[in-house]
Motif scaffolding. Structure first.
Motif, PDB file in Angstrom:
ATOM      1  N   LEU A  47      18.343   6.564   8.015  1.00 41.65           N
ATOM      2  CA  LEU A  47      17.785   6.880   6.695  1.00 41.65           C
ATOM      3  C   LEU A  47      16.376   6.303   6.569  1.00 41.65           C
ATOM      4  O   LEU A  47      16.053   5.292   7.187  1.00 41.65           O
ATOM      5  CB  LEU A  47      18.666   6.270   5.596  1.00 41.65           C
ATOM      6  CG  LEU A  47      20.078   6.798   5.459  1.00 41.65           C
ATOM      7  CD1 LEU A  47      20.829   5.995   4.390  1.00 41.65           C
ATOM      8  CD2 LEU A  47      20.079   8.276   5.101  1.00 41.65           C
ATOM      9  N   PRO A  48      15.538   6.927   5.755  1.00 43.40           N
ATOM     10  CA  PRO A  48      14.235   6.314   5.459  1.00 43.40           C
ATOM     11  C   PRO A  48      14.448   4.985   4.733  1.00 43.40           C
ATOM     12  O   PRO A  48      15.338   4.866   3.883  1.00 43.40           O
ATOM     13  CB  PRO A  48      13.542   7.344   4.564  1.00 43.40           C
ATOM     14  CG  PRO A  48      14.628   8.192   4.019  1.00 43.40           C
ATOM     15  CD  PRO A  48      15.701   8.226   5.055  1.00 43.40           C
ATOM     16  N   GLU A  49      13.645   3.996   5.080  1.00 37.76           N
ATOM     17  CA  GLU A  49      13.829   2.655   4.531  1.00 37.76           C
ATOM     18  C   GLU A  49      12.674   2.256   3.628  1.00 37.76           C
ATOM     19  O   GLU A  49      11.509   2.553   3.910  1.00 37.76           O
ATOM     20  CB  GLU A  49      13.983   1.643   5.677  1.00 37.76           C
ATOM     21  CG  GLU A  49      15.277   1.860   6.457  1.00 37.76           C
ATOM     22  CD  GLU A  49      15.444   0.956   7.659  1.00 37.76           C
ATOM     23  OE1 GLU A  49      16.474   1.087   8.345  1.00 37.76           O
ATOM     24  OE2 GLU A  49      14.544   0.114   7.912  1.00 37.76           O
ATOM     25  N   ILE A  50      13.027   1.569   2.553  1.00 36.94           N
ATOM     26  CA  ILE A  50      12.065   0.988   1.618  1.00 36.94           C
ATOM     27  C   ILE A  50      12.291  -0.509   1.639  1.00 36.94           C
ATOM     28  O   ILE A  50      13.380  -0.986   1.299  1.00 36.94           O
ATOM     29  CB  ILE A  50      12.252   1.521   0.183  1.00 36.94           C
ATOM     30  CG1 ILE A  50      12.226   3.052   0.152  1.00 36.94           C
ATOM     31  CG2 ILE A  50      11.200   0.915  -0.745  1.00 36.94           C
ATOM     32  CD1 ILE A  50      10.923   3.668   0.549  1.00 36.94           C
ATOM     33  N   ASN A  90      22.553   0.698   1.233  1.00 42.01           N
ATOM     34  CA  ASN A  90      22.539   2.154   1.355  1.00 42.01           C
ATOM     35  C   ASN A  90      22.632   2.778  -0.030  1.00 42.01           C
ATOM     36  O   ASN A  90      23.632   2.600  -0.734  1.00 42.01           O
ATOM     37  CB  ASN A  90      23.715   2.605   2.231  1.00 42.01           C
ATOM     38  CG  ASN A  90      23.736   4.113   2.467  1.00 42.01           C
ATOM     39  OD1 ASN A  90      23.490   4.902   1.572  1.00 42.01           O
ATOM     40  ND2 ASN A  90      24.065   4.512   3.681  1.00 42.01           N
ATOM     41  N   ARG A  94      20.700   8.353   0.850  1.00 38.08           N
ATOM     42  CA  ARG A  94      19.378   8.953   0.669  1.00 38.08           C
ATOM     43  C   ARG A  94      18.272   7.992   1.103  1.00 38.08           C
ATOM     44  O   ARG A  94      17.272   8.407   1.690  1.00 38.08           O
ATOM     45  CB  ARG A  94      19.159   9.323  -0.807  1.00 38.08           C
ATOM     46  CG  ARG A  94      20.108  10.373  -1.341  1.00 38.08           C
ATOM     47  CD  ARG A  94      19.596  11.770  -1.097  1.00 38.08           C
ATOM     48  NE  ARG A  94      18.336  12.003  -1.761  1.00 38.08           N
ATOM     49  CZ  ARG A  94      18.213  12.331  -3.060  1.00 38.08           C
ATOM     50  NH1 ARG A  94      19.280  12.437  -3.834  1.00 38.08           N
ATOM     51  NH2 ARG A  94      17.021  12.560  -3.570  1.00 38.08           N
ATOM     52  N   LEU A  95      18.459   6.723   0.774  1.00 39.89           N
ATOM     53  CA  LEU A  95      17.479   5.693   1.106  1.00 39.89           C
ATOM     54  C   LEU A  95      18.210   4.428   1.528  1.00 39.89           C
ATOM     55  O   LEU A  95      19.316   4.155   1.049  1.00 39.89           O
ATOM     56  CB  LEU A  95      16.588   5.358  -0.096  1.00 39.89           C
ATOM     57  CG  LEU A  95      15.510   6.342  -0.539  1.00 39.89           C
ATOM     58  CD1 LEU A  95      14.848   5.832  -1.822  1.00 39.89           C
ATOM     59  CD2 LEU A  95      14.473   6.564   0.541  1.00 39.89           C
ATOM     60  N   LEU A  97      17.555   0.486   1.189  1.00 41.87           N
ATOM     61  CA  LEU A  97      16.744  -0.546   0.562  1.00 41.87           C
ATOM     62  C   LEU A  97      16.907  -1.827   1.373  1.00 41.87           C
ATOM     63  O   LEU A  97      18.043  -2.222   1.693  1.00 41.87           O
ATOM     64  CB  LEU A  97      17.181  -0.775  -0.886  1.00 41.87           C
ATOM     65  CG  LEU A  97      17.313   0.480  -1.766  1.00 41.87           C
ATOM     66  CD1 LEU A  97      17.772   0.082  -3.174  1.00 41.87           C
ATOM     67  CD2 LEU A  97      16.013   1.261  -1.815  1.00 41.87           C
ATOM     68  N   ARG A 131       9.405   3.690   5.522  1.00 46.59           N
ATOM     69  CA  ARG A 131       8.514   4.637   4.854  1.00 46.59           C
ATOM     70  C   ARG A 131       7.549   3.978   3.881  1.00 46.59           C
ATOM     71  O   ARG A 131       6.458   4.458   3.657  1.00 46.59           O
ATOM     72  CB  ARG A 131       9.345   5.697   4.106  1.00 46.59           C
ATOM     73  CG  ARG A 131      10.132   6.596   5.038  1.00 46.59           C
ATOM     74  CD  ARG A 131       9.186   7.398   5.935  1.00 46.59           C
ATOM     75  NE  ARG A 131       9.910   8.202   6.909  1.00 46.59           N
ATOM     76  CZ  ARG A 131      10.052   7.915   8.189  1.00 46.59           C
ATOM     77  NH1 ARG A 131       9.507   6.804   8.660  1.00 46.59           N
ATOM     78  NH2 ARG A 131      10.720   8.684   9.004  1.00 46.59           N
ATOM     79  N   LEU A 215      10.249   5.886  -5.901  1.00 49.68           N
ATOM     80  CA  LEU A 215      11.132   5.902  -4.746  1.00 49.68           C
ATOM     81  C   LEU A 215      11.890   7.227  -4.646  1.00 49.68           C
ATOM     82  O   LEU A 215      12.189   7.699  -3.540  1.00 49.68           O
ATOM     83  CB  LEU A 215      12.102   4.721  -4.815  1.00 49.68           C
ATOM     84  CG  LEU A 215      11.442   3.336  -4.794  1.00 49.68           C
ATOM     85  CD1 LEU A 215      12.484   2.240  -4.668  1.00 49.68           C
ATOM     86  CD2 LEU A 215      10.412   3.229  -3.679  1.00 49.68           C
ATOM     87  N   SER A 219      12.097   9.799  -1.463  1.00 47.61           N
ATOM     88  CA  SER A 219      13.349  10.320  -0.933  1.00 47.61           C
ATOM     89  C   SER A 219      13.335  11.838  -0.905  1.00 47.61           C
ATOM     90  O   SER A 219      13.805  12.455   0.047  1.00 47.61           O
ATOM     91  CB  SER A 219      14.511   9.777  -1.768  1.00 47.61           C
ATOM     92  OG  SER A 219      15.214  10.729  -2.411  1.00 47.61           O
ATOM     93  N   GLN A 222      11.073  13.015   1.944  1.00 46.33           N
ATOM     94  CA  GLN A 222      11.739  12.892   3.234  1.00 46.33           C
ATOM     95  C   GLN A 222      12.726  14.031   3.450  1.00 46.33           C
ATOM     96  O   GLN A 222      12.841  14.579   4.541  1.00 46.33           O
ATOM     97  CB  GLN A 222      12.463  11.541   3.338  1.00 46.33           C
ATOM     98  CG  GLN A 222      11.518  10.362   3.452  1.00 46.33           C
ATOM     99  CD  GLN A 222      10.607  10.469   4.663  1.00 46.33           C
ATOM    100  OE1 GLN A 222      11.012  10.941   5.703  1.00 46.33           O
ATOM    101  NE2 GLN A 222       9.374  10.044   4.520  1.00 46.33           N
TER     102      GLN A 222
END
Length: 231
Positions: A47-50, A90, A94-95, A97, A131, A215, A219, A222
């Protein structure tokens, strides 16, 4: 015969849609995945990470809790340096964190501080699915030298980051505009910095909707980027 009445302010409608998208996303389930104390423990990057970065006790865990509407998802403490691993959460598949250990002062042995500092630096500069980094700055104190060093590190690694000002409820309304102007001027010197500042207060939950909206945009971007093109 008159035609349809045009939108009074299309920008306001777009902003309202973004805020609603953020609200819906962060109303979804968010669960703790794992805490990584070493590079070999990092989860596979699906997953894309923040990532949430900042000085010790700046309010990273508190921000994650209020964003997700959960009071104890991320552990909080008044003692600086209590987060000593990379904690992954998680958000509705979707993202991801990521709550990072605070940099700067911490009540821990120097060898341990050095270990997790190296881990954070390795993560920030070598994680393909990262990301954006939210760099949290205490609104009462502004940007410190150590914040500048972290932002310079992200500049060199070409990692996009955005400043979130925390604890803005403790900044007077008369001094907040000057603070925002000073931080914006400092950010203009950094090549990887997002230009938009996000002033917040986890205690009063001000500015939280705007962070959620930002954010949610990431998402959605992405998700669109992952869709196969036709033609």
């Amino acid at each position: 015969m008159s035609g349809p009445v045009p939108d009074a302010n299309p920008g306001e409608q777009a902003d309202a849609a973004a805020l609603e998208a953020g609200r819906l996303l962060f109303a979804r389930p968010c669960r703790f995945v794992l805490g990584a104390a070493g590079r070999d423990q990092l989860p596979e990057g699906g997953l894309p990470e923040i990532a949430f970065a900042g000085r010790s006790n700046v309010g990273k865990s508190s921000l994650i809790n209020v964003l997700t509407g959960r009071t104890r998802l991320a552990a909080t403490s008044v003692t600086p340096g209590r987060t000593r691993q990379l904690n992954f959460f998680n958000l509705d598949d979707r993202l991801m964190l990521v709550d990072l250990p605070g940099y700067g002062y911490a009540q821990a042995p120097k060898t341990e501080v050095a270990r997790w500092t190296r881990l954070v630096q390795d993560y920030l500069t070598g994680r393909p699915v990262l990301r954006r980094v939210l760099v949290l700055i205490d609104g009462r104190h502004g940007v410190k030298e150590i914040d500048q060093r972290v932002m310079a590190l992200l500049d060199r690694a070409a990692v996009s980051y955005q400043v979130v000002l925390t604890k803005c409820d403790k900044v007077t309304a008369t001094t907040l505009p000057g603070l925002l102007a000073r931080v914006a001027t400092q950010l203009a010197k950094h090549t990887a910095a997002h230009p938009d500042l996000l002033p917040t207060s986890a205690r009063l939950e001000t500015g939280i909707a705007e962070v959620r909206a930002e954010l949610a945009r990431l998402s959605q971007w992405q998700a669109e980027a992952a869709e196969p093109s036709c033609g």
